[in-house]
Write a protein that holds these residues in place. Sequence first.
Motif, PDB file in Angstrom:
ATOM      1  N   GLU A 309      40.707  42.934  39.446  1.00 67.87           N
ATOM      2  CA  GLU A 309      39.680  43.454  40.465  1.00 67.87           C
ATOM      3  C   GLU A 309      39.016  44.463  39.841  1.00 67.87           C
ATOM      4  O   GLU A 309      37.594  44.488  40.089  1.00 67.87           O
ATOM      5  N   ALA A 310      39.291  45.757  39.274  1.00 73.61           N
ATOM      6  CA  ALA A 310      38.622  46.621  38.645  1.00 73.61           C
ATOM      7  C   ALA A 310      37.524  46.355  37.811  1.00 73.61           C
ATOM      8  O   ALA A 310      36.544  46.783  37.728  1.00 73.61           O
ATOM      9  N   LEU A 311      38.377  45.447  36.776  1.00 77.40           N
ATOM     10  CA  LEU A 311      37.438  45.046  35.789  1.00 77.40           C
ATOM     11  C   LEU A 311      36.144  44.211  36.152  1.00 77.40           C
ATOM     12  O   LEU A 311      35.291  44.340  35.707  1.00 77.40           O
ATOM     13  N   ALA A 312      36.432  43.338  37.456  1.00 80.56           N
ATOM     14  CA  ALA A 312      35.433  42.574  37.725  1.00 80.56           C
ATOM     15  C   ALA A 312      34.496  43.437  38.387  1.00 80.56           C
ATOM     16  O   ALA A 312      33.239  43.007  38.171  1.00 80.56           O
ATOM     17  N   ASP A 313      34.762  44.375  39.228  1.00 78.56           N
ATOM     18  CA  ASP A 313      33.737  45.125  39.770  1.00 78.56           C
ATOM     19  C   ASP A 313      32.952  46.037  38.877  1.00 78.56           C
ATOM     20  O   ASP A 313      31.850  46.245  39.086  1.00 78.56           O
ATOM     21  N   LEU A 314      33.494  46.757  37.621  1.00 78.87           N
ATOM     22  CA  LEU A 314      32.795  47.164  36.549  1.00 78.87           C
ATOM     23  C   LEU A 314      31.912  46.311  36.013  1.00 78.87           C
ATOM     24  O   LEU A 314      30.718  46.411  35.654  1.00 78.87           O
ATOM     25  N   ARG A 315      32.384  44.883  35.806  1.00 80.22           N
ATOM     26  CA  ARG A 315      31.566  43.987  34.940  1.00 80.22           C
ATOM     27  C   ARG A 315      30.128  43.919  35.746  1.00 80.22           C
ATOM     28  O   ARG A 315      29.157  43.548  35.319  1.00 80.22           O
ATOM     29  N   ARG A 316      30.353  43.671  37.332  1.00 81.98           N
ATOM     30  CA  ARG A 316      29.281  43.558  38.208  1.00 81.98           C
ATOM     31  C   ARG A 316      28.610  44.821  38.763  1.00 81.98           C
ATOM     32  O   ARG A 316      27.544  44.749  39.364  1.00 81.98           O
ATOM     33  N   GLY A 317      28.867  45.862  38.087  1.00 84.63           N
ATOM     34  CA  GLY A 317      28.185  47.210  38.406  1.00 84.63           C
ATOM     35  C   GLY A 317      28.416  47.584  39.853  1.00 84.63           C
ATOM     36  O   GLY A 317      27.478  48.291  40.389  1.00 84.63           O
ATOM     37  N   ALA A 318      29.549  47.185  40.327  1.00 78.26           N
ATOM     38  CA  ALA A 318      29.925  47.606  41.770  1.00 78.26           C
ATOM     39  C   ALA A 318      30.829  48.909  41.913  1.00 78.26           C
ATOM     40  O   ALA A 318      31.096  49.135  43.168  1.00 78.26           O
TER      41      ALA A 318
END
Length: 329
Positions: A309-318
């Motif tokens: 989840e953390a990596l996904a948030d980083l990927r989308r700039g969140a």
Amino acid sequence: MRAMIFDGSGKPLRLAEVPVPEPGPGEVLLKVHACGICRTDLHIVDGELAEPKLPLIPGHQIVGSVVRSGAGVGRFAEGTRVGVPWLGATCGTCRHCRSGRENLCDHALFTGYQRNGGFAEYTVADVRFCFPIPDGYPDLQAAPLLCAGLIGYRSLTMAGDAERLGVYGFGAAAHIVTQVARFQGRQVFAFTRSGDAKGQAFAREMGAVWAGSAEERPPDELDAAIIFAPAGELVPAALRAVGKGGIVVCGGIHMSDIPRFPYDILWGERSIRSVANLTRRDGAEFLSLAPRVPVRTEVQPYPLEAANEALADLRRGAIRGAGVLVVGS
């Protein structure tokens, strides 16, 4: 111990129970307290850095305490809190190491890439590449100093004595660099994704004198620019924003292709250079400087099992500031 395991590109990290590693000669076993999430971790799991050891425990912004030491180690007492960065080991004998450029070592090993990292409850590290954590930094706030801070600091030194500094991509590294640059008396101009009002407000909160989208020209000609976003199209944009003699520093380990651009935006003794890894001298200098600024890291915590989840948030700039996995206490 619990660990998040990377099995190959295109696969999510999996939570697993694995044996606690044993420290070898020159190594320390660390109980991991926190581990920062870095864009380099994304490049690894997305297959853009193609030579990880597999299976792999990622993570290279590690804060932990020494549990025990391998043979020949007397540097840190049991319980000492230390940090582990991206550069995990060097050969010490190649021409780069011998000339003080260990960041370019021909045989370097990197934490969370060729050596298991900190997305786990325990890890081992080469004691030569561990740094004492400055007093006054809780575990979560210390973790981003170990890559976002160190690579940001090296990028800033590459920018020379630029008074007007542009920063492209306002995430973990940029929010630290901005604080250091302001401490040094520089003006920071922040560039974010188009329409990212929250990111621009965050940049101004951190001390930027101006914040806008990467497509905009700043109100003043820049002396240098640092690009943290892995987008090659920002290189021509930054060249157009800097004046004669200006420096454009590419601060990431991976970047998409740089498009063709006319020579006239490079002419006038402008230059482009990249930053590769870090040296232990960078670490000692920055971790001494950070408390004097003082650098205050903004972090978004996640439990270890939420690494995907953390990596996904980083990927989308969140993520505001830096994402950090909370591993232990």
